[in-house]
Design a protein around this motif. Structure first.
Motif, PDB file in Angstrom:
ATOM      1  N   SER A  42       0.840  -1.205   0.000  1.00 19.39           N
ATOM      2  CA  SER A  42       0.000   0.000   0.000  1.00 19.39           C
ATOM      3  C   SER A  42       0.870   1.247   0.000  1.00 19.39           C
ATOM      4  O   SER A  42       1.960   1.267   0.573  1.00 19.39           O
ATOM      5  CB  SER A  42      -0.933   0.005   1.214  1.00 19.39           C
ATOM      6  N   TYR A  43       0.367   2.282  -0.662  1.00 25.26           N
ATOM      7  CA  TYR A  43       1.119   3.528  -0.834  1.00 25.26           C
ATOM      8  C   TYR A  43       0.389   4.693  -0.185  1.00 25.26           C
ATOM      9  O   TYR A  43      -0.839   4.782  -0.232  1.00 25.26           O
ATOM     10  CB  TYR A  43       1.294   3.848  -2.320  1.00 25.26           C
ATOM     11  N   ILE A  44       1.152   5.577   0.404  1.00 25.91           N
ATOM     12  CA  ILE A  44       0.654   6.884   0.831  1.00 25.91           C
ATOM     13  C   ILE A  44       1.454   7.919   0.061  1.00 25.91           C
ATOM     14  O   ILE A  44       2.653   8.097   0.284  1.00 25.91           O
ATOM     15  CB  ILE A  44       0.817   7.102   2.346  1.00 25.91           C
ATOM     16  N   ASP A  45       0.818   8.585  -0.885  1.00 29.89           N
ATOM     17  CA  ASP A  45       1.506   9.581  -1.709  1.00 29.89           C
ATOM     18  C   ASP A  45       1.516  10.936  -1.018  1.00 29.89           C
ATOM     19  O   ASP A  45       0.483  11.411  -0.528  1.00 29.89           O
ATOM     20  CB  ASP A  45       0.825   9.705  -3.072  1.00 29.89           C
ATOM     21  N   LEU A  46       2.687  11.551  -0.992  1.00 32.21           N
ATOM     22  CA  LEU A  46       2.859  12.850  -0.355  1.00 32.21           C
ATOM     23  C   LEU A  46       3.522  13.820  -1.333  1.00 32.21           C
ATOM     24  O   LEU A  46       4.703  14.176  -1.179  1.00 32.21           O
ATOM     25  CB  LEU A  46       3.710  12.713   0.911  1.00 32.21           C
ATOM     26  N   PRO A  47       2.799  14.254  -2.366  1.00 32.29           N
ATOM     27  CA  PRO A  47       3.409  15.128  -3.374  1.00 32.29           C
ATOM     28  C   PRO A  47       3.910  16.443  -2.797  1.00 32.29           C
ATOM     29  O   PRO A  47       4.845  17.043  -3.333  1.00 32.29           O
ATOM     30  CB  PRO A  47       2.274  15.343  -4.382  1.00 32.29           C
ATOM     31  N   GLN A  48       3.302  16.907  -1.689  1.00 34.72           N
ATOM     32  CA  GLN A  48       3.751  18.165  -1.086  1.00 34.72           C
ATOM     33  C   GLN A  48       5.155  18.042  -0.506  1.00 34.72           C
ATOM     34  O   GLN A  48       5.839  19.049  -0.294  1.00 34.72           O
ATOM     35  CB  GLN A  48       2.766  18.617   0.004  1.00 34.72           C
ATOM     36  N   TYR A  49       5.594  16.800  -0.267  1.00 34.93           N
ATOM     37  CA  TYR A  49       6.952  16.554   0.225  1.00 34.93           C
ATOM     38  C   TYR A  49       7.801  15.811  -0.807  1.00 34.93           C
ATOM     39  O   TYR A  49       8.893  15.370  -0.490  1.00 34.93           O
ATOM     40  CB  TYR A  49       6.904  15.755   1.529  1.00 34.93           C
ATOM     41  N   ASN A  50       7.259  15.684  -2.021  1.00 36.08           N
ATOM     42  CA  ASN A  50       7.950  14.979  -3.096  1.00 36.08           C
ATOM     43  C   ASN A  50       8.375  13.582  -2.642  1.00 36.08           C
ATOM     44  O   ASN A  50       9.517  13.160  -2.829  1.00 36.08           O
ATOM     45  CB  ASN A  50       9.167  15.769  -3.579  1.00 36.08           C
ATOM     46  N   GLY A  51       7.428  12.867  -2.016  1.00 32.49           N
ATOM     47  CA  GLY A  51       7.755  11.551  -1.487  1.00 32.49           C
ATOM     48  C   GLY A  51       6.537  10.676  -1.301  1.00 32.49           C
ATOM     49  O   GLY A  51       5.411  11.041  -1.658  1.00 32.49           O
ATOM     50  N   ASP A  52       6.768   9.505  -0.745  1.00 31.53           N
ATOM     51  CA  ASP A  52       5.677   8.587  -0.442  1.00 31.53           C
ATOM     52  C   ASP A  52       6.106   7.611   0.636  1.00 31.53           C
ATOM     53  O   ASP A  52       7.296   7.439   0.919  1.00 31.53           O
ATOM     54  CB  ASP A  52       5.229   7.809  -1.692  1.00 31.53           C
ATOM     55  N   PHE A  53       5.123   6.969   1.274  1.00 33.14           N
ATOM     56  CA  PHE A  53       5.349   5.871   2.204  1.00 33.14           C
ATOM     57  C   PHE A  53       4.775   4.593   1.588  1.00 33.14           C
ATOM     58  O   PHE A  53       3.801   4.639   0.831  1.00 33.14           O
ATOM     59  CB  PHE A  53       4.648   6.118   3.543  1.00 33.14           C
ATOM     60  N   ARG A  54       5.387   3.451   1.965  1.00 33.61           N
ATOM     61  CA  ARG A  54       4.905   2.162   1.487  1.00 33.61           C
ATOM     62  C   ARG A  54       4.847   1.203   2.678  1.00 33.61           C
ATOM     63  O   ARG A  54       5.788   1.139   3.469  1.00 33.61           O
ATOM     64  CB  ARG A  54       5.846   1.612   0.414  1.00 33.61           C
ATOM     65  N   SER A  55       3.762   0.478   2.779  1.00 26.63           N
ATOM     66  CA  SER A  55       3.559  -0.483   3.864  1.00 26.63           C
ATOM     67  C   SER A  55       3.592  -1.889   3.276  1.00 26.63           C
ATOM     68  O   SER A  55       2.844  -2.192   2.341  1.00 26.63           O
ATOM     69  CB  SER A  55       2.211  -0.223   4.542  1.00 26.63           C
ATOM     70  N   MET A  56       4.458  -2.756   3.846  1.00 24.26           N
ATOM     71  CA  MET A  56       4.674  -4.079   3.246  1.00 24.26           C
ATOM     72  C   MET A  56       4.650  -5.170   4.319  1.00 24.26           C
ATOM     73  O   MET A  56       5.680  -5.521   4.899  1.00 24.26           O
ATOM     74  CB  MET A  56       6.011  -4.093   2.499  1.00 24.26           C
ATOM     75  N   PRO A  57       3.473  -5.755   4.596  1.00 21.61           N
ATOM     76  CA  PRO A  57       3.378  -6.851   5.570  1.00 21.61           C
ATOM     77  C   PRO A  57       3.421  -8.218   4.898  1.00 21.61           C
ATOM     78  O   PRO A  57       3.059  -8.360   3.725  1.00 21.61           O
ATOM     79  CB  PRO A  57       1.998  -6.611   6.193  1.00 21.61           C
ATOM     80  N   ALA A  58       3.855  -9.229   5.644  1.00 25.74           N
ATOM     81  CA  ALA A  58       3.859 -10.587   5.093  1.00 25.74           C
ATOM     82  C   ALA A  58       4.068 -11.622   6.184  1.00 25.74           C
ATOM     83  O   ALA A  58       4.618 -11.336   7.254  1.00 25.74           O
ATOM     84  CB  ALA A  58       4.949 -10.748   4.031  1.00 25.74           C
ATOM     85  N   TYR A  59       3.615 -12.823   5.884  1.00 26.26           N
ATOM     86  CA  TYR A  59       3.907 -14.015   6.684  1.00 26.26           C
ATOM     87  C   TYR A  59       4.287 -15.119   5.708  1.00 26.26           C
ATOM     88  O   TYR A  59       3.699 -15.237   4.624  1.00 26.26           O
ATOM     89  CB  TYR A  59       2.687 -14.459   7.489  1.00 26.26           C
ATOM     90  N   LEU A  60       5.263 -15.927   6.066  1.00 26.28           N
ATOM     91  CA  LEU A  60       5.601 -17.061   5.222  1.00 26.28           C
ATOM     92  C   LEU A  60       6.021 -18.251   6.070  1.00 26.28           C
ATOM     93  O   LEU A  60       6.588 -18.099   7.157  1.00 26.28           O
ATOM     94  CB  LEU A  60       6.698 -16.698   4.213  1.00 26.28           C
ATOM     95  N   ASP A  61       5.707 -19.418   5.551  1.00 31.66           N
ATOM     96  CA  ASP A  61       6.070 -20.695   6.167  1.00 31.66           C
ATOM     97  C   ASP A  61       6.978 -21.421   5.181  1.00 31.66           C
ATOM     98  O   ASP A  61       6.522 -21.938   4.157  1.00 31.66           O
ATOM     99  CB  ASP A  61       4.821 -21.519   6.472  1.00 31.66           C
TER     100      ASP A  61
END
Length: 326
Positions: A42-61
């Motif tokens: 998932s992305y959070i776009d922050l054009p006012q700061y010329n940037g973005d955040f990304r959230s990356m969750p996972a589980y693996l066996d």
């Protein structure tokens, strides 16, 4: 119970590529076999700061071990000029899947560089010529270093061509590896003529139009919609392997031609996990150019965090703290 705080030096010290590459390959296999959960990035776009955040969750066996975690990462292109900070930062929360206890908080930037290099190495091992000995890299930023370190673990690389618009960055790279490889600066075309090519730039207009007849390309730079390093004709003529269909068609190397209808699902050979588990062949004698489209998966971060945490615990590295005062 304690939570382990691991800085960039701790992550680096406890991540050896030979072992990390195996863990990343196991993560691809677990994902292909349905033994992983990985919600869409998932992305959070922050054009006012010329940037973005990304959230990356996972589980693996992975069979012998399982792991869970989430990486909170960003791309802020003005960071260096305005704040004297790296463009990409990141924090990894590594949790015990049995009870959700946060086992570690670790530097996500070093972790990202390491696991991205390891993913390219996995793809190179399956898709490059078995006797590949030359590596071209386009983009002399921080990721270039782990591309060489990781890929030289799976192939006997002796010649390296590094290409970048910044001559100082090229020279720093050359100086770093001059005692281990025959390394020199060169043009994009020279780099693309090597047995293996890794592209690690943020460009939105293709910069690689041709490659060697049997070059394997690790397209690592495109990680957001609109980014595009390889010319459409090069992609259409290549055997394309992706890490994840949803991510790649949204934000990987294929996203621009795919969105425009120039490239379709019929032009994509398969996912790297299918090759890892043996459902599809890797390189064959009939293959010319092969391309690995890597967007970077959360399962890679979790697998890498597992390796770091296990070794940090064994080596008594990091700083312990009682997160919940239990």
């Amino acid at each position: 119970m304690h939570t382990l705080l691991l800085d960039s030096d701790d992550v680096d010290h406890n991540t050896q590529f030979a072992e990390l590459i195996v863990a990343i390959e196991e993560a691809f296999a677990a994902y292909e076999r349905g033994h992983a959960q990985m919600p869409a990035k998932s992305y959070i776009d922050l054009p006012q700061y010329n940037g973005d955040f990304r959230s990356m969750p996972a589980y693996l066996d992975a069979g012998d071990w399982d792991a869970a975690g989430i990486k909170w990462v960003n791309v802020h292109t003005d960071n260096n000029a305005e704040y004297d900070l790296p463009t990409v930062l990141g924090t990894m929360i590594y949790s015990d899947p049995r009870n959700a206890y946060p086992l570690a908080l670790m530097d996500g930037r070093e972790l990202t560089m390491k696991r991205t290099g390891a993913a390219a190495a996995v793809a190179t091992d399956h898709l490059a010529l078995s006797d590949a000995s030359s590596l071209g890299i386009v983009g002399a930023g921080v990721q270039a270093y782990t591309q060489l370190e990781a890929i030289s673990t799976v192939r006997d690389i002796d010649t390296v061509v590094i290409s970048d618009l910044d001559d100082e960055r090229v020279q720093r790279f050359v100086d770093t590896f001059a005692d281990r490889f025959d390394v020199r600066g060169g043009s994009v075309a020279e780099a693309a003529g090597c047995d293996v090519l890794s592209t690690v730039t943020p460009v939105e207009s293709p910069i690689v139009s041709e490659a060697g007849a049997h070059t394997h390309i690790n397209a690592m730079g495109a990680d957001a919609a609109g980014k595009h390093e390889l010319a459409d004709d090069l992609l259409l003529d290549a055997k394309i392997v992706i890490d994840d269909h949803e991510q790649c068609t949204h934000s990987g190397e294929v996203n621009v031609p795919y969105s425009a209808g120039v490239l379709t699902d019929d032009d994509i050979y398969g996912e790297i996990g299918e090759i890892v588990v043996g459902e599809k062949e890797g390189r064959t004698d009939a293959d010319g150019v092969t391309v690995f489209d890597s967007t970077g998966l959360a399962i890679q971060d979790v697998a890498a965090a597992h390796v770091v945490y296990e070794h940090a615990t064994e080596n008594d590295n990091g700083t312990q703290f009682d997160f919940f005062n239990l």
